[in-house]
Design a protein around this motif. Sequence first.
Motif, PDB file in Angstrom:
ATOM      1  N   PRO A  14       1.017  -1.135   0.097  1.00 51.28           N
ATOM      2  CA  PRO A  14       0.098  -0.042   0.065  1.00 51.28           C
ATOM      3  C   PRO A  14       0.935   1.394   0.118  1.00 51.28           C
ATOM      4  N   ARG A  15       2.078   1.145   0.280  1.00 51.52           N
ATOM      5  CA  ARG A  15       2.900   2.348   0.381  1.00 51.52           C
ATOM      6  C   ARG A  15       3.774   2.472  -1.139  1.00 51.52           C
ATOM      7  N   ALA A  16       3.476   1.645  -2.063  1.00 54.38           N
ATOM      8  CA  ALA A  16       4.320   1.743  -3.281  1.00 54.38           C
ATOM      9  C   ALA A  16       4.005   2.960  -4.087  1.00 54.38           C
ATOM     10  N   LEU A  20      -8.101   6.519   2.241  1.00 49.59           N
ATOM     11  CA  LEU A  20      -6.860   5.783   2.088  1.00 49.59           C
ATOM     12  C   LEU A  20      -5.703   6.563   2.362  1.00 49.59           C
ATOM     13  N   VAL A  21      -5.600   7.618   1.536  1.00 49.37           N
ATOM     14  CA  VAL A  21      -4.383   8.420   1.356  1.00 49.37           C
ATOM     15  C   VAL A  21      -4.218   8.986   3.000  1.00 49.37           C
ATOM     16  N   GLY A  22      -5.536   9.379   3.750  1.00 50.96           N
ATOM     17  CA  GLY A  22      -5.419   9.710   5.034  1.00 50.96           C
ATOM     18  C   GLY A  22      -4.885   8.566   6.028  1.00 50.96           C
ATOM     19  N   ARG A  23      -4.995   7.331   5.489  1.00 49.18           N
ATOM     20  CA  ARG A  23      -4.504   6.256   6.393  1.00 49.18           C
ATOM     21  C   ARG A  23      -3.325   5.903   6.092  1.00 49.18           C
ATOM     22  N   GLY A  24      -2.435   6.618   5.382  1.00 54.63           N
ATOM     23  CA  GLY A  24      -1.047   6.269   4.866  1.00 54.63           C
ATOM     24  C   GLY A  24      -0.710   5.575   3.563  1.00 54.63           C
ATOM     25  N   VAL A  25      -1.865   5.320   2.876  1.00 49.84           N
ATOM     26  CA  VAL A  25      -1.859   4.457   1.637  1.00 49.84           C
ATOM     27  C   VAL A  25      -1.201   5.485   0.542  1.00 49.84           C
ATOM     28  N   SER A  26      -0.269   5.228  -0.287  1.00 50.72           N
ATOM     29  CA  SER A  26       0.232   6.049  -1.383  1.00 50.72           C
ATOM     30  C   SER A  26      -0.789   6.364  -2.032  1.00 50.72           C
ATOM     31  N   PRO A  27      -0.532   7.537  -2.796  1.00 51.43           N
ATOM     32  CA  PRO A  27      -1.545   8.286  -3.911  1.00 51.43           C
ATOM     33  C   PRO A  27      -1.871   7.074  -4.970  1.00 51.43           C
ATOM     34  N   ALA A  28      -0.604   6.774  -5.351  1.00 53.71           N
ATOM     35  CA  ALA A  28      -0.570   5.704  -6.718  1.00 53.71           C
ATOM     36  C   ALA A  28      -1.354   4.413  -6.027  1.00 53.71           C
ATOM     37  N   TRP A  29      -1.396   3.835  -5.203  1.00 48.16           N
ATOM     38  CA  TRP A  29      -1.952   2.707  -4.605  1.00 48.16           C
ATOM     39  C   TRP A  29      -3.446   3.105  -4.496  1.00 48.16           C
ATOM     40  N   ALA A  30      -3.653   4.123  -3.725  1.00 49.31           N
ATOM     41  CA  ALA A  30      -5.175   4.509  -3.429  1.00 49.31           C
ATOM     42  C   ALA A  30      -5.743   4.616  -4.919  1.00 49.31           C
ATOM     43  N   GLN A  31      -5.226   5.290  -5.748  1.00 50.90           N
ATOM     44  CA  GLN A  31      -5.849   5.589  -7.100  1.00 50.90           C
ATOM     45  C   GLN A  31      -6.024   4.110  -7.967  1.00 50.90           C
ATOM     46  N   GLY A  32      -5.058   3.123  -7.537  1.00 45.74           N
ATOM     47  CA  GLY A  32      -5.411   1.875  -8.212  1.00 45.74           C
ATOM     48  C   GLY A  32      -6.558   1.370  -7.754  1.00 45.74           C
ATOM     49  N   TYR A  44     -24.799  -2.957   4.042  1.00 44.41           N
ATOM     50  CA  TYR A  44     -23.839  -2.540   3.091  1.00 44.41           C
ATOM     51  C   TYR A  44     -24.265  -0.997   2.880  1.00 44.41           C
ATOM     52  N   ARG A  45     -23.190  -0.020   2.749  1.00 42.22           N
ATOM     53  CA  ARG A  45     -22.960   1.288   2.578  1.00 42.22           C
ATOM     54  C   ARG A  45     -21.974   1.631   1.256  1.00 42.22           C
ATOM     55  N   ARG A  46     -22.486   2.181   0.485  1.00 40.19           N
ATOM     56  CA  ARG A  46     -21.619   2.528  -0.857  1.00 40.19           C
ATOM     57  C   ARG A  46     -20.788   4.020  -0.302  1.00 40.19           C
ATOM     58  N   VAL A  47     -19.426   3.737  -0.598  1.00 42.30           N
ATOM     59  CA  VAL A  47     -18.613   4.956  -0.655  1.00 42.30           C
ATOM     60  C   VAL A  47     -18.126   5.548  -1.801  1.00 42.30           C
ATOM     61  N   PRO A  48     -18.378   7.050  -2.059  1.00 40.42           N
ATOM     62  CA  PRO A  48     -18.107   7.656  -3.252  1.00 40.42           C
ATOM     63  C   PRO A  48     -16.578   7.279  -3.518  1.00 40.42           C
ATOM     64  N   ALA A  49     -16.084   7.345  -4.898  1.00 40.06           N
ATOM     65  CA  ALA A  49     -14.466   7.236  -4.935  1.00 40.06           C
ATOM     66  C   ALA A  49     -13.859   8.189  -4.591  1.00 40.06           C
ATOM     67  N   GLU A  50     -14.174   9.524  -4.537  1.00 37.41           N
ATOM     68  CA  GLU A  50     -13.339  10.500  -4.017  1.00 37.41           C
ATOM     69  C   GLU A  50     -13.268  10.286  -2.456  1.00 37.41           C
ATOM     70  N   GLY A  51     -14.163   9.978  -1.693  1.00 35.25           N
ATOM     71  CA  GLY A  51     -14.274   9.827  -0.410  1.00 35.25           C
ATOM     72  C   GLY A  51     -13.361   8.698  -0.309  1.00 35.25           C
ATOM     73  N   LEU A  52     -13.375   7.598  -0.833  1.00 35.93           N
ATOM     74  CA  LEU A  52     -12.645   6.327  -0.669  1.00 35.93           C
ATOM     75  C   LEU A  52     -11.076   6.716  -0.535  1.00 35.93           C
ATOM     76  N   ARG A  53     -10.732   7.369  -1.853  1.00 40.49           N
ATOM     77  CA  ARG A  53      -9.463   7.747  -2.054  1.00 40.49           C
ATOM     78  C   ARG A  53      -8.883   8.583  -1.117  1.00 40.49           C
ATOM     79  N   ALA A  54      -9.518   9.675  -0.550  1.00 41.46           N
ATOM     80  CA  ALA A  54      -9.094  10.460   0.545  1.00 41.46           C
ATOM     81  C   ALA A  54      -8.869   9.889   1.739  1.00 41.46           C
TER      82      ALA A  54
END
Length: 294
Positions: free
Chosen positions: A75-77, A238-250, A226-236
Amino acid sequence: MIVVTTPTGSIGHQTLARVIDAGAPVRVIARDPSRLAPEVRERAEVVKGSSDDPGAVSEACVGADAVLWVLPPDPRAASLHGHVIDFTRPLCDAIAAHGVQRVVGVSSLGRGTARNAGQISAVFAMDHLIESTGVHYRSLAMPGFMENVLRQLEPITRQGVFYGQVAGDRKGPACATRDIAATAARLLLDDTWTGQEEVPLPGPEDLSPDDMAAVMAEVLGRPVAYRRVPAEGLRADLVGRGVSPAWAQGLVAMGDAVEAGIYGTGEYASRSASPTTFRQWCQDVLRPAAEAAA
């Protein structure tokens, strides 16, 4: 000699257990050998190192007939492509140097149709790189793992919800890792197959996230939604929890591909090789995990 990578991972450790039970000689690559079960340390040769370490991979492949290759996540790649190359190139070099005959790789459904599908596209790059060596290859093609649900054990048990990017009524396949491991072990123990082929393991049924929530609720005896999470919310998030932007976008791109139907629905020649239903998996794996967490 059979080589198993990621021997403490979900697929690796289950495959390893089956190979050991069959009495076959086996060797593992382990970054931390102390994490291996005692029976594994007693019955398997252990090469200390990582799957992206050329020296460790080369040592493990000396005299090897077959290899289980699992690309571990990072996740940090900084780059998905770079992650694939860094981990797969040492295997390709070892295949050439030591004459490895067969490789079984953990890949994904959707090959041939995936475009900009994040981690799914990355794993297809792994397939192509391994195949370019000319080794006999079986690409295990599956959708998302049922075990991914365990990553959300806390919200499921404490809040009665689990989250995802796809629409709640979007039906698709899912596969239990024990079925993947069973097929991987069978192929590793069989020295008669040749060529390069895909082995689909779609699981026995197509379920939507809402369907899965209903099954979990019945098995756990408590409400689950089940609750659906918008893509932008998910990306933000993930990055907020230390995932790299590239991995989050993937991951977001992968979710978009799944929503678009990259896995297909019910269009497989056979589902008999991956028979575990989601209900059975919930009874065997999710419920005990939930009880232990409580």
